[in-house]
Design a protein around this motif. Structure first.
Motif, PDB file in Angstrom:
ATOM      1  N   VAL A 132       0.877  -1.151  -0.123  1.00 32.68           N
ATOM      2  CA  VAL A 132      -0.158  -0.036   0.110  1.00 32.68           C
ATOM      3  C   VAL A 132       0.897   1.300   0.032  1.00 32.68           C
ATOM      4  O   VAL A 132       1.706   1.463   0.717  1.00 32.68           O
ATOM      5  CB  VAL A 132      -1.159   0.020   1.116  1.00 32.68           C
ATOM      6  CG1 VAL A 132      -1.844   1.371   1.265  1.00 32.68           C
ATOM      7  CG2 VAL A 132      -1.737  -1.370   1.386  1.00 32.68           C
ATOM      8  N   GLU A 133       0.601   2.316  -0.951  1.00 38.05           N
ATOM      9  CA  GLU A 133       1.189   3.390  -0.803  1.00 38.05           C
ATOM     10  C   GLU A 133       0.474   4.372  -0.231  1.00 38.05           C
ATOM     11  O   GLU A 133      -0.800   4.622  -0.206  1.00 38.05           O
ATOM     12  CB  GLU A 133       1.179   3.977  -2.337  1.00 38.05           C
ATOM     13  CG  GLU A 133       2.255   5.241  -2.400  1.00 38.05           C
ATOM     14  CD  GLU A 133       1.447   6.446  -2.498  1.00 38.05           C
ATOM     15  OE1 GLU A 133       1.723   7.490  -3.334  1.00 38.05           O
ATOM     16  OE2 GLU A 133       0.138   6.349  -2.332  1.00 38.05           O
ATOM     17  N   ILE A 134       1.086   5.108   0.812  1.00 37.62           N
ATOM     18  CA  ILE A 134       0.428   6.094   1.661  1.00 37.62           C
ATOM     19  C   ILE A 134       0.740   7.530   1.483  1.00 37.62           C
ATOM     20  O   ILE A 134       2.362   7.600   1.803  1.00 37.62           O
ATOM     21  CB  ILE A 134       0.300   5.677   3.269  1.00 37.62           C
ATOM     22  CG1 ILE A 134      -0.343   4.469   3.388  1.00 37.62           C
ATOM     23  CG2 ILE A 134      -0.193   6.737   4.009  1.00 37.62           C
ATOM     24  CD1 ILE A 134      -0.239   3.624   4.683  1.00 37.62           C
ATOM     25  N   LYS A 135       0.028   8.381   1.375  1.00 36.09           N
ATOM     26  CA  LYS A 135       0.742   9.891   1.015  1.00 36.09           C
ATOM     27  C   LYS A 135       0.449  10.783   2.220  1.00 36.09           C
ATOM     28  O   LYS A 135      -0.639  10.651   3.079  1.00 36.09           O
ATOM     29  CB  LYS A 135       0.001  10.434  -0.127  1.00 36.09           C
ATOM     30  CG  LYS A 135      -0.085   9.750  -1.333  1.00 36.09           C
ATOM     31  CD  LYS A 135      -0.613  10.463  -2.496  1.00 36.09           C
ATOM     32  CE  LYS A 135      -0.758   9.611  -3.852  1.00 36.09           C
ATOM     33  NZ  LYS A 135       0.344   9.532  -4.533  1.00 36.09           N
ATOM     34  N   SER A 136       1.310  11.821   2.580  1.00 35.52           N
ATOM     35  CA  SER A 136       0.743  12.613   3.305  1.00 35.52           C
ATOM     36  C   SER A 136       0.105  13.730   2.561  1.00 35.52           C
ATOM     37  O   SER A 136      -0.598  13.435   1.640  1.00 35.52           O
ATOM     38  CB  SER A 136       2.143  13.562   3.824  1.00 35.52           C
ATOM     39  OG  SER A 136       2.893  14.243   2.973  1.00 35.52           O
ATOM     40  N   GLY A 137      -0.105  15.070   2.921  1.00 36.47           N
ATOM     41  CA  GLY A 137      -0.906  16.196   2.232  1.00 36.47           C
ATOM     42  C   GLY A 137      -1.978  16.514   2.884  1.00 36.47           C
ATOM     43  O   GLY A 137      -2.743  17.148   2.224  1.00 36.47           O
ATOM     44  N   TYR A 138      -2.327  16.130   4.148  1.00 31.70           N
ATOM     45  CA  TYR A 138      -3.521  16.691   4.825  1.00 31.70           C
ATOM     46  C   TYR A 138      -2.979  17.347   6.029  1.00 31.70           C
ATOM     47  O   TYR A 138      -3.888  18.114   6.988  1.00 31.70           O
ATOM     48  CB  TYR A 138      -4.727  15.667   5.347  1.00 31.70           C
ATOM     49  CG  TYR A 138      -4.960  15.020   4.211  1.00 31.70           C
ATOM     50  CD1 TYR A 138      -5.986  15.830   3.181  1.00 31.70           C
ATOM     51  CD2 TYR A 138      -5.285  13.639   3.927  1.00 31.70           C
ATOM     52  CE1 TYR A 138      -6.707  15.354   2.316  1.00 31.70           C
ATOM     53  CE2 TYR A 138      -5.948  13.285   2.681  1.00 31.70           C
ATOM     54  CZ  TYR A 138      -6.852  14.039   1.958  1.00 31.70           C
ATOM     55  OH  TYR A 138      -7.352  13.405   0.961  1.00 31.70           O
ATOM     56  N   GLY A 139      -1.665  17.515   6.253  1.00 24.15           N
ATOM     57  CA  GLY A 139      -1.072  18.418   7.273  1.00 24.15           C
ATOM     58  C   GLY A 139      -0.769  19.882   7.048  1.00 24.15           C
ATOM     59  O   GLY A 139      -1.206  20.763   7.598  1.00 24.15           O
ATOM     60  N   LEU A 140      -0.316  19.931   5.721  1.00 22.69           N
ATOM     61  CA  LEU A 140       0.059  21.487   5.207  1.00 22.69           C
ATOM     62  C   LEU A 140       0.987  22.235   6.005  1.00 22.69           C
ATOM     63  O   LEU A 140       1.072  23.616   5.987  1.00 22.69           O
ATOM     64  CB  LEU A 140      -1.083  22.072   4.807  1.00 22.69           C
ATOM     65  CG  LEU A 140      -2.142  21.130   3.847  1.00 22.69           C
ATOM     66  CD1 LEU A 140      -3.321  21.840   3.274  1.00 22.69           C
ATOM     67  CD2 LEU A 140      -1.278  20.471   2.657  1.00 22.69           C
ATOM     68  N   SER A 141       1.725  21.518   6.971  1.00 26.18           N
ATOM     69  CA  SER A 141       2.493  22.146   7.764  1.00 26.18           C
ATOM     70  C   SER A 141       3.763  21.194   8.000  1.00 26.18           C
ATOM     71  O   SER A 141       3.616  20.004   7.928  1.00 26.18           O
ATOM     72  CB  SER A 141       2.286  22.700   9.169  1.00 26.18           C
ATOM     73  OG  SER A 141       2.016  21.645   9.869  1.00 26.18           O
ATOM     74  N   VAL A 142       5.031  21.536   8.002  1.00 30.06           N
ATOM     75  CA  VAL A 142       6.142  20.663   8.350  1.00 30.06           C
ATOM     76  C   VAL A 142       5.896  19.657   9.356  1.00 30.06           C
ATOM     77  O   VAL A 142       5.841  18.405   8.839  1.00 30.06           O
ATOM     78  CB  VAL A 142       7.423  21.301   8.767  1.00 30.06           C
ATOM     79  CG1 VAL A 142       8.413  20.487   8.721  1.00 30.06           C
ATOM     80  CG2 VAL A 142       7.782  22.327   7.407  1.00 30.06           C
ATOM     81  N   GLU A 143       5.628  19.981  10.481  1.00 25.20           N
ATOM     82  CA  GLU A 143       5.238  18.969  11.598  1.00 25.20           C
ATOM     83  C   GLU A 143       4.194  18.124  11.320  1.00 25.20           C
ATOM     84  O   GLU A 143       4.139  16.744  11.521  1.00 25.20           O
ATOM     85  CB  GLU A 143       5.312  19.581  12.917  1.00 25.20           C
ATOM     86  CG  GLU A 143       5.182  18.846  14.079  1.00 25.20           C
ATOM     87  CD  GLU A 143       6.527  17.790  13.959  1.00 25.20           C
ATOM     88  OE1 GLU A 143       6.503  16.617  14.276  1.00 25.20           O
ATOM     89  OE2 GLU A 143       7.732  18.358  13.767  1.00 25.20           O
ATOM     90  N   ALA A 144       3.014  18.493  10.803  1.00 23.95           N
ATOM     91  CA  ALA A 144       1.888  17.836  10.576  1.00 23.95           C
ATOM     92  C   ALA A 144       2.066  16.821   9.473  1.00 23.95           C
ATOM     93  O   ALA A 144       1.516  15.605   9.401  1.00 23.95           O
ATOM     94  CB  ALA A 144       0.720  18.736  10.242  1.00 23.95           C
ATOM     95  N   GLU A 145       2.914  17.215   8.383  1.00 28.78           N
ATOM     96  CA  GLU A 145       3.079  16.386   7.508  1.00 28.78           C
ATOM     97  C   GLU A 145       4.125  15.199   7.907  1.00 28.78           C
ATOM     98  O   GLU A 145       3.834  14.017   7.475  1.00 28.78           O
ATOM     99  CB  GLU A 145       3.842  17.149   6.180  1.00 28.78           C
ATOM    100  CG  GLU A 145       2.842  18.110   5.408  1.00 28.78           C
ATOM    101  CD  GLU A 145       1.746  17.490   4.527  1.00 28.78           C
ATOM    102  OE1 GLU A 145       2.260  16.763   3.696  1.00 28.78           O
ATOM    103  OE2 GLU A 145       0.609  17.463   4.951  1.00 28.78           O
ATOM    104  N   LEU A 146       4.884  15.414   8.508  1.00 31.74           N
ATOM    105  CA  LEU A 146       5.995  14.735   9.254  1.00 31.74           C
ATOM    106  C   LEU A 146       5.086  13.570   9.912  1.00 31.74           C
ATOM    107  O   LEU A 146       5.495  12.304  10.283  1.00 31.74           O
ATOM    108  CB  LEU A 146       7.062  15.150   9.848  1.00 31.74           C
ATOM    109  CG  LEU A 146       8.009  16.027   9.152  1.00 31.74           C
ATOM    110  CD1 LEU A 146       9.134  16.779  10.060  1.00 31.74           C
ATOM    111  CD2 LEU A 146       8.793  15.284   8.205  1.00 31.74           C
TER     112      LEU A 146
END
Length: 400
Positions: A132-146
């Motif tokens: 399964v590939e899993i993307k970030s993209g709903y944090g939209l800040s450095v720490e939330a994306e991490l």
């Protein structure tokens, strides 16, 4: 795992195409140490453990090569808005869409995101999926994306599944950066990518190239940084309009271009030249009630491999069934049964850069397979709301 001989199966290798064994037992598969050792008729027994597959269909395990399963919140209200005729672009411009998921996701830590995402992952695994590939993209800040990528890695530890992570900070512009897309790319997308790479959290880089997101010119510094870090790239492109993202990504030899409803024959030719896989996402097409079909015939003519994926996300494709995805690929996009099965196996692996790791039943690859209570691939694709999985086999091991 000990050496195991899988026998009495109708084997679809997906290795160079669709191979349908004419009768049970025509092909056998020998696995050892989590890998496939040999494939052929009547392999030597040599004291190996024998698994009688009972005449069932044996295929490579499905791969979901485009998901957003780590997120917070719920966007069912937007579903109702679309039923009332409000287009997705207007919902997004009014603070809904990705921005809505951003607010909910930012409020959650790793543990909360894992707990929310596990049921979605488990639905995929229940249909045989092993990668399964899993993307970030709903944090939209450095720490939330991490935090999102840490949750994705944790999911790969919580279940027996191969998880590939993708940095998708360039998914949307958060309110605090309104009117400053270049600053967002530099201060969040690129700065965060540097941190994610340093922490071993990222396998690839993606973006949303569209009128409601980012232009190719705005994305160029991000893709240049990905190249400098040695990370492969992908792109969400040509979903809502012919915006030029596909040609842009092909210049970086993108692993895949995804959505592609508005892609052209020229895009198909560029993808063929760059080795870029077309990842088609019928769940989003269905949910948004789109009418512009991706140019499947152009991809066929150009020899572009076509993958299929759920695009599982909270708003535009709340889909957690790889089997239904195949059915949608056939019924909505007029793909053949062979194209649908290759789309979630060999071609999906290629879209993740894993063609030498998984996606086919071939010697040297991971022993990721699925055993089905059907006789033919058409029976996997044709039925709706039916899960004929008999066993999921991850790295040679029967797993739940």
């Amino acid at each position: 795992m000990p050496a195991t001989l899988w026998t009495n199966a109708r084997v679809v290798t997906a290795d160079g195409g669709i191979d349908r064994a004419p009768q049970p037992g025509a092909l056998e598969v020998l696995t050892e140490g989590g890998r496939i050792v040999a494939v052929g008729p009547a392999l030597p027994r040599n004291g190996h453990r024998i698994v009688d597959c009972g005449g069932r269909l044996l295929t490579p395990a499905p791969i979901d090569c485009h998901t957003h399963i780590v997120f917070g919140g719920d966007r069912a209200a937007e579903f109702e808005m679309r039923l009332d005729g409000v287009p997705y672009t207007r919902i997004a411009q009014a603070g809904g869409g990705i921005t809505s998921s951003m607010r909910a996701t930012r409020a959650m830590d790793v543990a909360a995101l894992v707990a929310a995402s596990l049921p979605r992952l488990d639905h995929l695994l229940a249909e045989g999926t092993c990668t399964v590939e899993i993307k970030s993209g709903y944090g939209l800040s450095v720490e939330a994306e991490l935090t999102m990528l840490r949750a994705a890695r944790a999911l790969g530890q919580a279940r027996k599944v191969r998880v590939c992570t993708t940095w998708l900070a360039a998914h949307a512009l958060p309110p605090e950066y309104e009117g400053r897309p270049d600053a967002y790319i530099a201060e969040v997308a690129i700065a965060g990518l540097n941190a994610a790479h340093a922490q071993g959290l990222v396998d690839a880089v993606d973006s949303f190239c569209e009128g409601i997101a980012f232009t190719p010119a705005q994305l160029a510094p991000l893709y240049g940084r990905a190249r400098a870090l040695g990370l492969p790239v992908k792109i969400h492109s040509e979903q809502l309009s012919p915006f030029g993202g596909t040609a842009f990504a092909c210049a970086y030899n993108a692993l895949s271009a995804d959505h592609l409803e508005y892609a052209t024959e020229a895009d198909a030719q560029a993808m063929a030249a760059s080795g870029t896989v077309a990842v088609l996402l019928p769940g989003a097409f269905y949910t948004l009630r789109e009418t512009k079909l991706p140019p499947v015939a152009a991809f066929r003519a150009a020899g572009v491999p076509m993958a299929l994926a759920t695009d599982c996300n909270p708003g535009t494709s709340p889909l957690t069934s790889i089997l239904l995805t195949m059915n949608m690929g056939a019924t909505l996009f007029r793909m053949t049964v062979a194209e649908c099965l290759l789309g979630v196996t060999a071609h999906a692996a290629q879209a993740l850069g894993l063609q030498n790791v998984t996606g086919r039943i071939a010697p040297g690859l991971a022993a990721d397979m699925a055993l089905w209570d059907v006789d033919t691939p058409a029976q996997l694709v044709a039925r709706i709301g039916f899960n004929p999985l008999h066993a999921r086999i991850y790295q040679g091991e029967l797993v739940a």
